[in-house]
Structures are given as structure tokens and as C-alpha cells.
Design an enzyme around this catalytic site. Structure first.
Site, PDB file in Angstrom:
ATOM      1  N   ASN A  10      -8.548  -5.323  -2.265  1.00  0.00           N
ATOM      2  CA  ASN A  10      -8.414  -5.094  -3.702  1.00  0.00           C
ATOM      3  C   ASN A  10      -8.401  -6.464  -4.361  1.00  0.00           C
ATOM      4  O   ASN A  10      -7.388  -7.154  -4.353  1.00  0.00           O
ATOM      5  CB  ASN A  10      -7.109  -4.327  -3.975  1.00  0.00           C
ATOM      6  N   LYS A  12      -8.487  -7.172  -7.349  1.00  0.00           N
ATOM      7  CA  LYS A  12      -7.819  -7.157  -8.661  1.00  0.00           C
ATOM      8  C   LYS A  12      -8.684  -7.895  -9.690  1.00  0.00           C
ATOM      9  O   LYS A  12      -9.910  -7.829  -9.579  1.00  0.00           O
ATOM     10  CB  LYS A  12      -6.393  -7.732  -8.553  1.00  0.00           C
ATOM     11  N   HIS A  98      -2.908   2.658  -8.608  1.00  0.00           N
ATOM     12  CA  HIS A  98      -2.272   1.429  -8.121  1.00  0.00           C
ATOM     13  C   HIS A  98      -1.015   1.153  -8.956  1.00  0.00           C
ATOM     14  O   HIS A  98      -0.975   1.480 -10.144  1.00  0.00           O
ATOM     15  CB  HIS A  98      -3.257   0.259  -8.239  1.00  0.00           C
ATOM     16  N   GLU A 100       0.025  -1.379 -10.344  1.00  0.00           N
ATOM     17  CA  GLU A 100      -0.243  -2.151 -11.568  1.00  0.00           C
ATOM     18  C   GLU A 100      -0.778  -1.233 -12.672  1.00  0.00           C
ATOM     19  O   GLU A 100      -0.490  -1.432 -13.852  1.00  0.00           O
ATOM     20  CB  GLU A 100      -1.207  -3.309 -11.259  1.00  0.00           C
ATOM     21  N   GLU A 170       2.222   1.349  -0.940  1.00  0.00           N
ATOM     22  CA  GLU A 170       2.424  -0.032  -1.369  1.00  0.00           C
ATOM     23  C   GLU A 170       3.778  -0.156  -2.061  1.00  0.00           C
ATOM     24  O   GLU A 170       3.884   0.131  -3.265  1.00  0.00           O
ATOM     25  CB  GLU A 170       1.322  -0.451  -2.349  1.00  0.00           C
ATOM     26  N   GLY A 176       2.290  -8.889  -3.886  1.00  0.00           N
ATOM     27  CA  GLY A 176       2.142 -10.223  -4.461  1.00  0.00           C
ATOM     28  C   GLY A 176       3.387 -11.079  -4.385  1.00  0.00           C
ATOM     29  O   GLY A 176       3.490 -12.096  -5.053  1.00  0.00           O
ATOM     30  N   SER A 216       1.579  -7.744   0.468  1.00  0.00           N
ATOM     31  CA  SER A 216       1.718  -9.018   1.190  1.00  0.00           C
ATOM     32  C   SER A 216       1.244  -8.945   2.642  1.00  0.00           C
ATOM     33  O   SER A 216       1.831  -9.590   3.517  1.00  0.00           O
ATOM     34  CB  SER A 216       3.158  -9.535   1.111  1.00  0.00           C
TER      35      SER A 216
END
Ligand code: 13P
Length: 254
Positions: A10, A12, A98, A100, A170, A176, A216
């Protein structure tokens, strides 16, 4: 039950067109290093076509995915991208829900559910993301939160459709942050998700669904994750921007 492992990058909102091409070519050239694993690249929407043509030129079987889409086929939806448009560019996968998207853009389970159905109807494999925040984990709400997301995002799917879905667990606190879930923490939630999928369909169908871990993932922690019985691959953010790291992770799942 043997499930083909699937490792997806991904990207992003990163890279530019030249770098997207370069990274795609590098992954395609080294694809043989993780031949047993299904590999997928998910660039920003505007680079999907570039990545697709680069993969085609390399005669590569590396998959192409998008990071989001709307659940409508066309119409007055300024700024959005339709499932048939992604198919038109050669996409086979799309990441949906996701964290985000959920936290920054207000996507709720019902929206993720509609998108999941639209993706399947268009012939795309949805990679449906779920995961708890640190606050939720510390309040012992991980199981409740993840269960709600899985049931809400995948409600009403036929067993045949459910089987095509890839679920990505996730944990938000691991995204991140460099703070990867321990293999045991991840396995526990993956097993919970598989149990829920069995309830939504049957143990046979649930046994065929791939469940990725994301958050991560790096070459040096991938092997321990890959050894867990219910971890069927990875959804990789930061480390997918370097061919070495992405292939290193993929190899760990091979
Ligand atoms: P990182 O690998 O950068 O933690 O991101 C994970 C992720 O969000 C993949 O979708």
C-alpha cells in the site's frame, strides 16, 4: 488448509510517476525471489495506469490494486473513482476501509460494506481492512471492535463472494509507528476473525479466506509473523516503497 500467501504494497500517497515506474519495474524484475507468493502493488489512483503498463511491459504476474473507490459505477460524484474505471486500467484488487479512510475520511462499516459488494460485482478482489486503536486495545475492546468491523464490513455476502475477499488485520497503533504487533497478538486476532468468518459462512469457506497482517511489517519481523497459522500474508505500507524491503517481506511468506 493451504492458502496462497498474499503480500500487498500500500503505497499510500507517496512517490511520483517516475519513481512509481522504477519501483514497479524493480519488483517485477525480482518477482522470482518470492515466486510462491501472490504479490500486489497498490499505487495512488493517478499512478495505477502507469504501474499497470509497466507490469504489462515486464510480462509480470504481479497484481495491480487501488487504495479506495466509490461503490457507484458512474455519475455525479466529483473526485471519486468507480470500480469499472479501476477494472478498465487492469486492476484486480482494491483496498477498502483502511484505517486512514475510516479515521481521516469518516468511512463507516456500512460504507465499507457497500464498497465491498460493489468491488465484488465489478470482479475486483476487495482487501478489507479492520483493526483497533491503542485506546480500544488498552480498554480490552479489541475483540469487540474487530468483530463489529468484520461483521459490518462483510454483512450480506454470499459464501462464494466471501471466499474471494482478503481481510487485512491492521491494528491502528501499529500503522506507521514501528510498533509491530507481536506474532502472538496478531495470531490471536486472526484466529478470532477466522472464527467470525466461519459463523458468517462455514468453516470450509473461512478456511479459504486469506487474512493479512498490516502495521510496521519489515523484512526483519515478517518471518515470525509468517509462521503463525492464521497469518496469510501482509499489507505493507512504508516498507513497500523499497523493492528490497518489499521483496524481503514477500520472501518471508514464501
Ligand atoms: P506501515 O507498514 O507503514 O506501518 O503501514 C501499514 C498500512 O497501513 C498498510 O495498509
Amino acid at each position: 488448509m493451504s492458502r496462497k500467501k498474499i503480500v500487498a504494497g500500500n503505497w499510500k500517497m507517496n512517490l511520483d510517476r517516475a519513481k512509481a515506474k522504477e519501483l514497479t519495474a524493480a519488483v517485477a524484475a525480482r518477482r522470482g525471489e518470492a515466486a510462491a507468493v501472490e504479490l500486489v502493488l497498490c499505487p495512488p489512483a493517478v499512478y495505477v495506469e502507469t504501474v499497470g503498463t509497466t507490469l504489462t511491459a515486464a510480462k509480470s504476474d504481479v497484481g495491480l490494486g487501488a487504495q479506495n473507490m466509490l461503490d457507484k459505477a458512474s455519475g455525479a460524484f466529483t473526485g471519486e473513482v468507480a470500480p469499472p474505471m479501476l477494472v478498465d486500467l487492469g486492476c484486480q484488487y482494491v483496498i477498502l476501509g483502511h484505517s486512514e479512510r475510516r479515521t481521516l475520511f469518516g468511512e463507516i462499516d456500512a460504507a465499507v460494506n457497500m464498497k465491498t459488494k460493489a468491488a465484488l460485482a465489478a470482479g475486483l478482489v476487495p482487501i478489507v481492512c479492520v483493526g483497533e486503536t491503542l485506546e480500544e486495545r488498552e480498554a480490552d475492546r479489541t475483540a469487540a471492535v474487530v468483530s463489529g468491523q468484520v461483521q459490518g464490513s462483510l454483512a450480506g455476502l454470499s459464501p462464494a463472494d466471501l471466499e474471494k475477499v482478503v481481510v487485512a488485520y491492521e491494528p491502528v497503533w501499529a500503522i506507521g509507528t514501528g510498533k509491530v504487533a507481536t506474532p502472538e497478538q496478531a495470531q490471536e486476532v486472526h484466529a478470532l476473525i477466522r472464527g467470525l468468518l466461519a459463523k458468517l459462512s462455514s468453516p470450509e469457506v473461512a478456511g479459504r479466506v486469506r487474512i493479512q497482517y498490516g502495521g510496521s511489517v519489515k523484512p526483519d519481523n515478517a518471518a515470525d509473523l509468517a509462521r503463525q497459522p492464521d497469518i496469510d500474508g501482509a499489507l505493507v505500507g512504508g516498507a513497500s516503497l523499497k523493492a528490497d524491503d518489499f521483496l524481503g517481506i514477500a520472501k518471508a511468506f514464501g
